[in-house]
Motif scaffolding. Structure first.
Motif, short mmCIF file in Angstrom:
data_model
loop_
_atom_site.label_atom_id
_atom_site.label_comp_id
_atom_site.label_asym_id
_atom_site.label_seq_id
_atom_site.Cartn_x
_atom_site.Cartn_y
_atom_site.Cartn_z
N HIS A 5 0.79 -1.23 0.00
CA HIS A 5 0.00 0.00 0.00
C HIS A 5 0.83 1.28 0.00
N GLY A 6 2.14 1.14 -0.02
CA GLY A 6 3.01 2.31 0.00
C GLY A 6 3.08 3.00 -1.35
N THR A 7 3.43 4.27 -1.30
CA THR A 7 3.59 5.10 -2.50
C THR A 7 5.05 5.52 -2.59
N LEU A 8 5.65 5.30 -3.74
CA LEU A 8 7.03 5.73 -3.95
C LEU A 8 7.13 7.24 -3.85
N THR A 9 8.15 7.73 -3.19
CA THR A 9 8.33 9.17 -3.04
C THR A 9 8.71 9.84 -4.35
N THR A 10 8.98 9.05 -5.38
CA THR A 10 9.28 9.61 -6.71
C THR A 10 8.02 9.85 -7.53
N ARG A 11 6.87 9.48 -7.00
CA ARG A 11 5.59 9.71 -7.71
C ARG A 11 5.25 11.20 -7.69
N HIS A 12 4.13 11.54 -8.28
CA HIS A 12 3.65 12.91 -8.33
C HIS A 12 3.49 13.44 -6.89
N PRO A 13 3.93 14.67 -6.61
CA PRO A 13 3.88 15.20 -5.24
C PRO A 13 2.50 15.13 -4.58
N GLU A 14 1.43 15.33 -5.35
CA GLU A 14 0.09 15.27 -4.76
C GLU A 14 -0.27 13.85 -4.34
N GLU A 15 0.17 12.88 -5.11
CA GLU A 15 -0.07 11.47 -4.77
C GLU A 15 0.70 11.10 -3.50
N VAL A 16 1.94 11.55 -3.42
CA VAL A 16 2.76 11.28 -2.23
C VAL A 16 2.15 11.95 -1.00
N ALA A 17 1.68 13.19 -1.16
CA ALA A 17 1.10 13.92 -0.02
C ALA A 17 -0.12 13.21 0.56
#
Length: 185
Positions: A86-98
């Motif tokens: 369920h984690g999101t890579l920190t290299t994804r789009h900033p809004e997705e990471v936020a």
């Protein structure tokens, strides 16, 4: 040859060990309670790392202010696998990471001497919405590795690298790395 993106960790059939560095007050309280309790912060993201050497690089072998104590936290593999899935890579789009409750980041793994290696080590950021679950449900054991860490650092400082290496926690490849964590890398 080592895979560039692979998790190397101390794990068994049920649990995996992750490492964190804390100030003495947080470490002492956690060790006394057998779980994280105040002054551990339940209001901010906490980063867990299955690579001991990566944490040694980050904490300067437990010499960085606020990171003087090294804890080995054994968590359930069910929780770890949930975080990876369920984690999101920190290299994804900033809004997705936020919006993500769990952040995943890959950083160069470190050698015993602190040099960056050509493969990567994972760290997982557990967001505020999951901190209580991490402290109360995921964690099965907390061990203080500060004395061992200082011994290893002293051995390195005096050029006794083979002796230092023998004291490192065991780490071996962890199975079941979701493809989404290495896609596009």
């Amino acid at each position: 040859m080592t895979a560039p993106y692979a998790i190397r960790a101390d794990h068994d059939a049920r649990t995996i060990v992750v490492y964190q560095a804390y100030p003495t007050a947080v470490a002492d309280a956690a060790l006394a309670a057998g779980r994280f309790v105040p002054p551990f912060s339940f209001g901010r993201m906490t980063w867990i790392k299955p690579s001991y050497l990566w944490l040694m690089h980050r904490s300067n072998w437990a010499r960085k202010p606020g990171q003087e104590r090294i804890l080995a936290i054994r968590i359930t593999r069910t929780a770890w696998d949930h975080a990876l899935t369920h984690g999101t890579l920190t290299t994804r789009h900033p809004e997705e990471v936020a919006r993500a409750d769990i952040h995943i980041q890959w950083d160069p793994e470190r050698s015993l001497r602190g040099a960056a290696l050509n493969h990567y080590s994972i760290q997982v950021g557990i967001g505020r919405t999951l901190i209580r679950a991490y402290a109360d449900d995921w964690t099965t054991d907390i061990t203080d590795l500060t004395a061992r860490t200082r011994t290893i650092a002293d051995l390195l400082r005096t050029g006794r690298h083979p002796q230092a290496r023998r004291l490192l926690p065991p780490e071996r490849p962890y199975p079941n790395l979701p493809a989404s964590l290495t896609a596009g890398r």
